[in-house]
Structure formats: C-alpha cells, structure tokens
Design a protein around this motif. Structure first.
Motif, PDB file in Angstrom:
ATOM      1  N   LYS A  39       0.791  -1.196  -0.056  1.00  0.00           N
ATOM      2  CA  LYS A  39      -0.168   0.191  -0.164  1.00  0.00           C
ATOM      3  C   LYS A  39       0.963   1.285   0.164  1.00  0.00           C
ATOM      4  O   LYS A  39       0.457   2.288  -0.694  1.00  0.00           O
ATOM      5  CB  LYS A  39      -0.997  -0.086   1.249  1.00  0.00           C
ATOM      6  N   GLU A  40       1.927   1.273   0.591  1.00  0.00           N
ATOM      7  CA  GLU A  40       2.909   2.410   0.699  1.00  0.00           C
ATOM      8  C   GLU A  40       3.620   2.642  -0.630  1.00  0.00           C
ATOM      9  O   GLU A  40       3.650   3.819  -1.026  1.00  0.00           O
ATOM     10  CB  GLU A  40       4.056   2.170   1.914  1.00  0.00           C
ATOM     11  N   LEU A  41       4.032   1.374  -1.323  1.00  0.00           N
ATOM     12  CA  LEU A  41       4.594   1.656  -2.797  1.00  0.00           C
ATOM     13  C   LEU A  41       3.283   1.994  -3.781  1.00  0.00           C
ATOM     14  O   LEU A  41       3.838   2.192  -4.849  1.00  0.00           O
ATOM     15  CB  LEU A  41       5.429   0.384  -2.985  1.00  0.00           C
ATOM     16  N   GLY A  42       2.168   1.698  -3.581  1.00  0.00           N
ATOM     17  CA  GLY A  42       1.314   1.762  -4.531  1.00  0.00           C
ATOM     18  C   GLY A  42       1.031   0.538  -5.366  1.00  0.00           C
ATOM     19  O   GLY A  42       0.550   0.585  -6.640  1.00  0.00           O
ATOM     20  N   VAL A  43       1.406  -0.508  -5.110  1.00  0.00           N
ATOM     21  CA  VAL A  43       1.485  -2.063  -5.994  1.00  0.00           C
ATOM     22  C   VAL A  43       0.385  -2.330  -5.495  1.00  0.00           C
ATOM     23  O   VAL A  43      -0.299  -2.508  -4.447  1.00  0.00           O
ATOM     24  CB  VAL A  43       2.619  -2.607  -5.315  1.00  0.00           C
ATOM     25  N   LEU A  44      -0.378  -3.007  -6.634  1.00  0.00           N
ATOM     26  CA  LEU A  44      -1.659  -3.604  -6.528  1.00  0.00           C
ATOM     27  C   LEU A  44      -1.494  -4.814  -6.062  1.00  0.00           C
ATOM     28  O   LEU A  44      -0.558  -5.721  -6.466  1.00  0.00           O
ATOM     29  CB  LEU A  44      -2.489  -3.634  -8.021  1.00  0.00           C
ATOM     30  N   GLU A  45      -2.412  -5.427  -5.198  1.00  0.00           N
ATOM     31  CA  GLU A  45      -2.378  -6.775  -4.797  1.00  0.00           C
ATOM     32  C   GLU A  45      -2.765  -7.612  -5.834  1.00  0.00           C
ATOM     33  O   GLU A  45      -3.486  -7.743  -6.671  1.00  0.00           O
ATOM     34  CB  GLU A  45      -3.227  -7.060  -3.617  1.00  0.00           C
ATOM     35  N   PRO A  46      -1.943  -9.100  -6.000  1.00  0.00           N
ATOM     36  CA  PRO A  46      -2.354 -10.059  -7.266  1.00  0.00           C
ATOM     37  C   PRO A  46      -3.491 -10.323  -6.988  1.00  0.00           C
ATOM     38  O   PRO A  46      -4.369 -10.543  -5.844  1.00  0.00           O
ATOM     39  CB  PRO A  46      -1.377 -10.943  -6.969  1.00  0.00           C
ATOM     40  N   ALA A  47      -4.004 -10.853  -7.923  1.00  0.00           N
ATOM     41  CA  ALA A  47      -5.566 -11.454  -8.200  1.00  0.00           C
ATOM     42  C   ALA A  47      -5.501 -12.480  -7.309  1.00  0.00           C
ATOM     43  O   ALA A  47      -4.485 -13.618  -7.220  1.00  0.00           O
ATOM     44  CB  ALA A  47      -6.168 -11.671  -9.614  1.00  0.00           C
ATOM     45  N   ALA A  48      -6.928 -12.847  -6.653  1.00  0.00           N
ATOM     46  CA  ALA A  48      -6.996 -14.038  -5.812  1.00  0.00           C
ATOM     47  C   ALA A  48      -6.959 -15.413  -6.560  1.00  0.00           C
ATOM     48  O   ALA A  48      -6.579 -16.408  -6.071  1.00  0.00           O
ATOM     49  CB  ALA A  48      -8.076 -13.821  -4.879  1.00  0.00           C
ATOM     50  N   ARG A  49      -7.433 -15.359  -8.022  1.00  0.00           N
ATOM     51  CA  ARG A  49      -7.382 -16.413  -8.620  1.00  0.00           C
ATOM     52  C   ARG A  49      -6.393 -16.307  -9.957  1.00  0.00           C
ATOM     53  O   ARG A  49      -6.496 -15.052 -10.740  1.00  0.00           O
ATOM     54  CB  ARG A  49      -8.860 -16.485  -8.973  1.00  0.00           C
ATOM     55  N   PHE A  50      -5.831 -17.196 -10.312  1.00  0.00           N
ATOM     56  CA  PHE A  50      -4.942 -17.062 -11.522  1.00  0.00           C
ATOM     57  C   PHE A  50      -5.546 -18.043 -12.796  1.00  0.00           C
ATOM     58  O   PHE A  50      -6.114 -18.994 -12.671  1.00  0.00           O
ATOM     59  CB  PHE A  50      -3.617 -17.627 -11.207  1.00  0.00           C
TER      60      PHE A  50
END
Length: 148
Positions: A39-50
């Motif tokens: 959150k500090e770096l502004g990176v999105l979280e990976p999707a829960a499903r691939f």
C-alpha cells in the motif's frame, strides 16, 4: 495408570498444537507486513485467482519446398587465354643410338613354373635330427619332499 493414555502423549500433542499455532501466526504477520508495504508503494495486490494462459492455435499453412538454382559449374574449368601465342617448332630430334653390344645374361635362379616336373630331378629326403636326453626324474620333487 491402568490402561489409559499416559501424560507423555498429551504433552507431545500439546507441543505439536503450539508449534502449529506459532507457524500460523508467523505467516499471518508476514502477509500483513507485505500488504502494508504494497500500500505504501502503490502496488496492486495480485488477483486471488490465476487464470490459465491464453493458447493461440494458428491455422496451418502448407507452402512448397524452397528450390535453389545454383550457378552452373564446369569441371575442369575452361582456361581462357587473352591472346594466342606463337610457338616455334621444336628442334629436330636425332634417332636413338643402337647399343654397341647387347648385355643379355642368364638369370641366376630359374622360376619354378618354367621347369617341368619330369625335368627336375627328385630331391633327397631331409633327415630330422632327434636328440634323446634322459629325463631328470630322480631329482624332480625332492625339494617339495623336504618341506613336507
């Protein structure tokens, strides 16, 4: 204790449960730290499903085989002279001289195919020399007999 489960087995079960709980807490702490840093770096979280990768199936193309037309080669290659040369005629050659006296001698050995069997006298039979020695049976084995 009569026929029951011992205290040692309860202690081992309790220690295993505590180890499992500690591993779960460490994993949760690592996940929380990773999310806070993202959150500090502004990176999105990976999707829960691939999702599976997209597979492309192109339509097959059948093309003719390539044909190569190499330049023709001539073996042996022709030699091209720029200008013709004028060659003088060769000088006259004298005929070879005859030998003064022919040297013909008889061969030392006559080949066997030139002599007929009835012309060749029979050769004497070869004698085989036989050397007779007395066997050394008296002394054989005496050394072995000394050690026995």
């Amino acid at each position: 204790m009569t026929g029951g489960v011992g205290v040692e087995s309860h202690i081992e079960l309790l220690v295993a449960a505590l180890d499992l709980k500690m591993v779960q807490l460490v994993r949760d702490a690592m996940r929380t730290a990773d999310r806070a840093t993202a959150k500090e770096l502004g990176v999105l979280e990976p999707a829960a499903r691939f999702e599976p990768r997209v597979v492309y199936h192109p339509t097959p193309r059948f093309e003719p085989r390539p044909v190569y037309h190499p330049t023709p080669r001539f073996e042996p290659r022709p030699i091209v002279h720029p200008t013709p040369r004028v060659v003088d005629p060769p000088p006259a050659v004298c005929p070879p001289r005859e030998p003064e006296c022919p040297r013909i001698s008889k061969p030392v050995f006559v080949p066997p195919w030139k002599v007929m069997p009835w012309e060749n006298p029979p050769q004497p039979a070869l004698k085989v020399k036989v050397i007779k020695l007395q066997p050394d049976r008296v002394r054989k084995g005496s050394l072995i007999d000394c050690f026995i």
